[in-house]
Design a protein around this motif. Structure first.
Motif, PDB file in Angstrom:
ATOM      1  N   PHE A 112     -21.404 -15.219   7.221  1.00  0.00           N
ATOM      2  CA  PHE A 112     -21.132 -13.808   7.505  1.00  0.00           C
ATOM      3  C   PHE A 112     -19.908 -13.411   6.690  1.00  0.00           C
ATOM      4  O   PHE A 112     -18.791 -13.841   6.979  1.00  0.00           O
ATOM      5  N   HIS A 113     -20.118 -12.582   5.653  1.00  0.00           N
ATOM      6  CA  HIS A 113     -19.116 -12.368   4.611  1.00  0.00           C
ATOM      7  C   HIS A 113     -18.645 -10.917   4.589  1.00  0.00           C
ATOM      8  O   HIS A 113     -19.449  -9.990   4.425  1.00  0.00           O
ATOM      9  N   LEU A 114     -17.339 -10.739   4.750  1.00  0.00           N
ATOM     10  CA  LEU A 114     -16.729  -9.408   4.689  1.00  0.00           C
ATOM     11  C   LEU A 114     -16.071  -9.221   3.324  1.00  0.00           C
ATOM     12  O   LEU A 114     -15.148  -9.956   2.976  1.00  0.00           O
ATOM     13  N   VAL A 115     -16.518  -8.228   2.568  1.00  0.00           N
ATOM     14  CA  VAL A 115     -15.845  -7.947   1.304  1.00  0.00           C
ATOM     15  C   VAL A 115     -14.488  -7.303   1.603  1.00  0.00           C
ATOM     16  O   VAL A 115     -14.225  -6.830   2.716  1.00  0.00           O
ATOM     17  N   GLU A 116     -13.626  -7.282   0.607  1.00  0.00           N
ATOM     18  CA  GLU A 116     -12.331  -6.621   0.763  1.00  0.00           C
ATOM     19  C   GLU A 116     -12.550  -5.153   1.098  1.00  0.00           C
ATOM     20  O   GLU A 116     -13.370  -4.473   0.475  1.00  0.00           O
ATOM     21  N   GLY A 117     -11.863  -4.661   2.115  1.00  0.00           N
ATOM     22  CA  GLY A 117     -12.045  -3.281   2.551  1.00  0.00           C
ATOM     23  C   GLY A 117     -12.996  -3.138   3.717  1.00  0.00           C
ATOM     24  O   GLY A 117     -13.126  -2.044   4.289  1.00  0.00           O
ATOM     25  N   ALA A 118     -13.667  -4.222   4.104  1.00  0.00           N
ATOM     26  CA  ALA A 118     -14.535  -4.187   5.282  1.00  0.00           C
ATOM     27  C   ALA A 118     -13.719  -4.520   6.528  1.00  0.00           C
ATOM     28  O   ALA A 118     -12.930  -5.466   6.525  1.00  0.00           O
ATOM     29  N   GLU A 119     -13.929  -3.759   7.575  1.00  0.00           N
ATOM     30  CA  GLU A 119     -13.243  -4.013   8.849  1.00  0.00           C
ATOM     31  C   GLU A 119     -14.248  -3.909   9.983  1.00  0.00           C
ATOM     32  O   GLU A 119     -14.950  -2.910  10.124  1.00  0.00           O
ATOM     33  N   ILE A 120     -14.306  -4.987  10.778  1.00  0.00           N
ATOM     34  CA  ILE A 120     -15.173  -5.015  11.948  1.00  0.00           C
ATOM     35  C   ILE A 120     -14.341  -4.614  13.157  1.00  0.00           C
ATOM     36  O   ILE A 120     -13.333  -5.265  13.475  1.00  0.00           O
ATOM     37  N   LEU A 121     -14.750  -3.543  13.821  1.00  0.00           N
ATOM     38  CA  LEU A 121     -14.069  -3.058  15.021  1.00  0.00           C
ATOM     39  C   LEU A 121     -14.918  -3.426  16.229  1.00  0.00           C
ATOM     40  O   LEU A 121     -16.014  -2.880  16.429  1.00  0.00           O
ATOM     41  N   PHE A 122     -14.444  -4.355  17.033  1.00  0.00           N
ATOM     42  CA  PHE A 122     -15.227  -4.805  18.183  1.00  0.00           C
ATOM     43  C   PHE A 122     -15.126  -3.808  19.329  1.00  0.00           C
ATOM     44  O   PHE A 122     -14.054  -3.295  19.649  1.00  0.00           O
ATOM     45  N   SER A 123     -16.260  -3.554  19.923  1.00  0.00           N
ATOM     46  CA  SER A 123     -16.388  -2.517  20.949  1.00  0.00           C
ATOM     47  C   SER A 123     -15.398  -2.718  22.097  1.00  0.00           C
ATOM     48  O   SER A 123     -15.118  -3.848  22.508  1.00  0.00           O
ATOM     49  N   LYS A 124     -14.908  -1.605  22.615  1.00  0.00           N
ATOM     50  CA  LYS A 124     -14.046  -1.630  23.796  1.00  0.00           C
ATOM     51  C   LYS A 124     -14.855  -1.576  25.090  1.00  0.00           C
ATOM     52  O   LYS A 124     -14.279  -1.650  26.181  1.00  0.00           O
ATOM     53  N   ASP A 125     -16.157  -1.445  24.973  1.00  0.00           N
ATOM     54  CA  ASP A 125     -17.053  -1.397  26.138  1.00  0.00           C
ATOM     55  C   ASP A 125     -17.306  -2.817  26.624  1.00  0.00           C
ATOM     56  O   ASP A 125     -17.966  -3.611  25.947  1.00  0.00           O
ATOM     57  N   LYS A 126     -16.781  -3.162  27.788  1.00  0.00           N
ATOM     58  CA  LYS A 126     -16.905  -4.529  28.293  1.00  0.00           C
ATOM     59  C   LYS A 126     -18.368  -4.943  28.465  1.00  0.00           C
ATOM     60  O   LYS A 126     -18.712  -6.113  28.269  1.00  0.00           O
ATOM     61  N   SER A 127     -19.238  -3.998  28.815  1.00  0.00           N
ATOM     62  CA  SER A 127     -20.642  -4.341  29.034  1.00  0.00           C
ATOM     63  C   SER A 127     -21.327  -4.791  27.753  1.00  0.00           C
ATOM     64  O   SER A 127     -22.377  -5.443  27.793  1.00  0.00           O
ATOM     65  N   ALA A 128     -20.737  -4.473  26.604  1.00  0.00           N
ATOM     66  CA  ALA A 128     -21.318  -4.909  25.332  1.00  0.00           C
ATOM     67  C   ALA A 128     -21.296  -6.423  25.205  1.00  0.00           C
ATOM     68  O   ALA A 128     -22.073  -7.000  24.419  1.00  0.00           O
TER      69      ALA A 128
END
Length: 475
Positions: A112-128
């Motif tokens: 699972f590869h993130l290029v420069e400038g990619a940002e993964i924002l993990f959900s704040k919804d606990k049910s997720a």
């Protein structure tokens, strides 16, 4: 043979044996942390399988991912990972942009590869983070919220690139559950120390309740780890940045062949340990930066009865060319250590921060028990620490009632070529047990320029010093 001849022979044999023993003791005192020790570290690294992946690319955009910082990309990521796995593996590519998602579950042969400038924002919804998965909390297995990045029983997995994994934990999300005012907790809110949470889990562990019956998740306040490969083989974490973690950050558990290379961890939340190998072996952590709210690197092996039940020591761990800034400890063994730790090698690292409490730390008690056998530290530069350069504490306690019947054993702790500017309160702070003194602590070519108390040592074999100075005094 005459009686007199036999007696003389026996006397000469005993004397010769004593001479050999004394010579070997002297040689050992002068020759610890020899090249042979570090050849063993090199051999560990050489034998670690670093995963390789086919030259196939699966762009998440082709599976419906949208980099707008709003759209939920959980299903798009899942489809890309499944397709990559089904076709024999390759790279799941995340282009530049901001992607909101729930948990990411990796599968075998997926990078699972993130290029420069990619940002993964993990959900704040606990049910997720439901349904629950088999995971761990403070060294105790349970069914709980999914880790943000999770793999269970997979082989050849990686997260790589120059992008950012942002857990989005803060004083309004996840952190208040720690129950501390500085992390957003307000009196009367639910917290992890409530009877239904950690006390209940600890009791389940003490009673031997099967893991599948230790059900927490929704309605409870036990935070998920960030990246947790569980019972996995051949793991690579390379280049990426982790920030704003709910709890422990890189947590390989019951896993083998782990490489952490060029990773940046900047996360100052509660229990934000940087990297915690647990029940794991053959680990190489290198070229990485740890700036954390708790221990930078903490090697663990289960808590209390759970550690004794699993009974897998963490071993063969090489930490090199890393930088430790803020944290409770630079390289730490414990406190979840009930199955033991052996063969830890630390070299060419730098530790320096007014908010770093200790450089090298071992912590346990007689409920944890466990053992530490073989910690080798070489070429370490320490700018400043708050409390101690080396701290060994067999009376470690946060909660009440930390005394039991499991006497820890700690032996073979070697520091060589260590330069310290400001050692804080103590140079060496060692608290062993009368029933089991700390054994074979040796310092060679160590210089601690400044510390308030050079040595505070209880229940420890005499520490061996070779060419070691503390506050200008040679020991």
């Amino acid at each position: 043979m005459k009686r007199e001849t036999i007696v003389n022979f026996l006397i000469n044999a005993v004397v010769f044996g004593l001479i050999l023993m004394l010579c070997s003791c002297k040689a050992g005192a002068q020759d610890f942390n020899s090249d042979k020790v570090w050849q063993k570290a090199d051999a560990i690294i050489e034998n670690i399988t670093v995963p390789e992946f086919p030259e196939r690319t699966f762009n998440v955009s082709d599976f419906g991912a949208v980099a707008d910082g709003v759209t939920d990309n959980t299903e798009a990521f899942k489809k890309a990972i499944n397709a990559c796995n089904a076709q024999g593996g390759g790279k799941v590519l995340v282009p530049a942009g901001k992607y909101v998602t729930g948990p990411i579950h990796l599968k075998s042969n997926v990078n699972f590869h993130l290029v420069e400038g990619a940002e993964i924002l993990f959900s704040k919804d606990k049910s997720a983070y439901l349904p629950m998965v088999h995971t761990s909390y403070e060294g105790m297995e349970l069914m709980n919220y999914s880790p943000l990045i999770y793999a269970y029983g997979q082989k050849n997995i990686a997260v790589t690139g120059k992008g950012i994994f942002n857990g989005q934990a803060n004083n309004e999300n996840w952190w208040p559950w720690a129950g501390k005012d500085e992390y957003g907790y307000k009196e009367g809110q639910p917290k992890q120390h409530d009877d239904k949470n950690l006390p209940r889990l600890r009791q389940m562990v003490a009673d031997g309740v099967p893991v599948e019956e230790r059900v927490f998740g929704e309605g409870n306040q036990l935070r998920p780890t960030f990246f947790e490969p569980f019972e996995c083989e051949n793991i690579l974490i390379e280049g990426v940045t982790f920030t704003n973690a709910p709890f422990w950050i890189i947590h390989p558990i019951k896993s083998n062949n782990i490489t952490v290379d060029g990773v940046t961890v900047r996360s100052h939340g509660p229990n934000n340990d940087g990297c915690d190998p647990e029940y794991s072996r053959n680990v190489n952590i290198k070229n990485s930066l740890f700036d954390t709210g708790d221990d930078c690197i903490a090697i663990k092996s289960g808590r209390n009865n759970d550690g004794r039940r699993v009974n897998i020591p963490s071993e063969n761990i090489v930490i090199e060319n890393c930088e430790m800034a803020d944290g409770h400890g630079g390289v730490v063994m414990g406190s979840e250590i009930s199955a033991g730790v052996r063969n830890v090698f630390v070299r060419n690292c730098r530790m320096d921060s007014p908010n770093l409490d200790r450089a090298i730390r071992i912590k346990t008690n007689t409920i944890r028990g466990g053992f530490v056998d073989g910690v080798y530290v070489k070429d370490l530069q320490v700018g400043q620490v708050k409390e101690a350069v080396l701290k060994i504490n067999t009376y470690y306690a946060i909660y009440d009632n930390q005394e039991g019947n499991y006497i820890p054993e700690i032996r073979n702790i070697f520091l060589e070529n260590v330069q310290v500017e400001n050692g804080g309160e103590y140079g060496l702070l060692i608290k062993g047990r009368e029933q089991s003194p700390v054994q074979n602590v040796r310092l060679k070519n160590v210089s601690i320029k400044s510390t308030k108390v050079p040595l505070n040592i209880e229940n420890c074999e005499p520490v061996i010093f070779l060419n070691t100075t503390i506050n200008g005094k040679e020991y």
